[in-house]
Design a protein around this motif. Structure first.
Motif, PDB file in Angstrom:
ATOM      1  N   THR A  19      67.151  35.822  -9.865  1.00  0.00           N
ATOM      2  CA  THR A  19      66.506  36.685 -10.860  1.00  0.00           C
ATOM      3  C   THR A  19      66.464  38.135 -10.370  1.00  0.00           C
ATOM      4  O   THR A  19      66.597  38.399  -9.167  1.00  0.00           O
ATOM      5  N   CYS A  20      66.228  39.034 -11.288  1.00  0.00           N
ATOM      6  CA  CYS A  20      66.055  40.446 -10.945  1.00  0.00           C
ATOM      7  C   CYS A  20      64.827  40.635 -10.061  1.00  0.00           C
ATOM      8  O   CYS A  20      64.829  41.473  -9.160  1.00  0.00           O
ATOM      9  N   GLU A  21      63.793  39.840 -10.306  1.00  0.00           N
ATOM     10  CA  GLU A  21      62.571  39.917  -9.493  1.00  0.00           C
ATOM     11  C   GLU A  21      62.870  39.516  -8.049  1.00  0.00           C
ATOM     12  O   GLU A  21      62.346  40.118  -7.106  1.00  0.00           O
ATOM     13  N   LYS A  76      64.582  42.452  -6.370  1.00  0.00           N
ATOM     14  CA  LYS A  76      63.579  43.478  -6.071  1.00  0.00           C
ATOM     15  C   LYS A  76      62.769  43.110  -4.830  1.00  0.00           C
ATOM     16  O   LYS A  76      62.555  43.934  -3.948  1.00  0.00           O
ATOM     17  N   GLU A  77      62.324  41.866  -4.752  1.00  0.00           N
ATOM     18  CA  GLU A  77      61.491  41.423  -3.633  1.00  0.00           C
ATOM     19  C   GLU A  77      62.257  41.483  -2.301  1.00  0.00           C
ATOM     20  O   GLU A  77      61.734  41.976  -1.292  1.00  0.00           O
TER      21      GLU A  77
END
Length: 153
Positions: free
Chosen positions: A135-137, A140-141
């Motif tokens: 995922t995009c999340e 980012k993380e």
């Protein structure tokens, strides 16, 4: 610390991808609508493909006049990557498996961000994490954690 944003790239060709990523940043209010073309113009003159092992990356960016807020858009392309000319070898290319589009609003900020980012992109686990992220999340993380732990010198 810049805002770090994960992004799943849809395009297949470099210029298409640079416009796609810049338009995403523009929609978020981070850059002006002209940013994509400015990045392409700079990329044509000063390529940003980096032959990191085992997976190449690219760090497209341009001058700060198109930047409204500092951000790094971390793009995950398809499996084959996106072709970028190498930063260190004229007319040689890499298939970037992670693309870090920088939007930094000060010269000093750009130096610091690039310094930290060089530390991040040399970490094989971070790049592999971006490639494997679901995922995009997740993207980012992974990058946020790596950026916070990166050296500035």
């Amino acid at each position: 610390m810049p805002q770090i944003i994960g992004y799943k790239i849809r395009g297949k060709e470099r210029d298409e991808v640079l416009h796609e990523m810049a338009d995403y940043l523009a929609d978020m209010g981070m850059v002006k609508s002209t940013y994509g073309q400015s990045v392409i113009n700079r990329e044509n003159e000063f390529p940003t493909g980096i032959c990191t092992e085992p997976n190449a990356v690219a760090i497209p960016h341009c001058e700060r006049d198109g930047v409204l807020k500092t951000a790094i858009l971390v793009g995950q392309p398809g499996k084959e990557g996106i072709t970028f000319e190498r930063i260190d070898a004229d007319k040689e290319y890499v298939n970037a498996k992670a693309i870090f589009m920088l939007a930094v609003d000060t010269d000093q900020g750009q130096l610091e961000v690039i310094s930290r980012l060089m530390d991040v992109i040399q970490n094989e686990k971070v790049i592999q994490g971006i490639i494997d992220a679901k995922t995009c999340e997740d993207i980012k993380e992974i990058v946020t954690n790596a950026f916070e732990n990166a050296s500035t010198c």
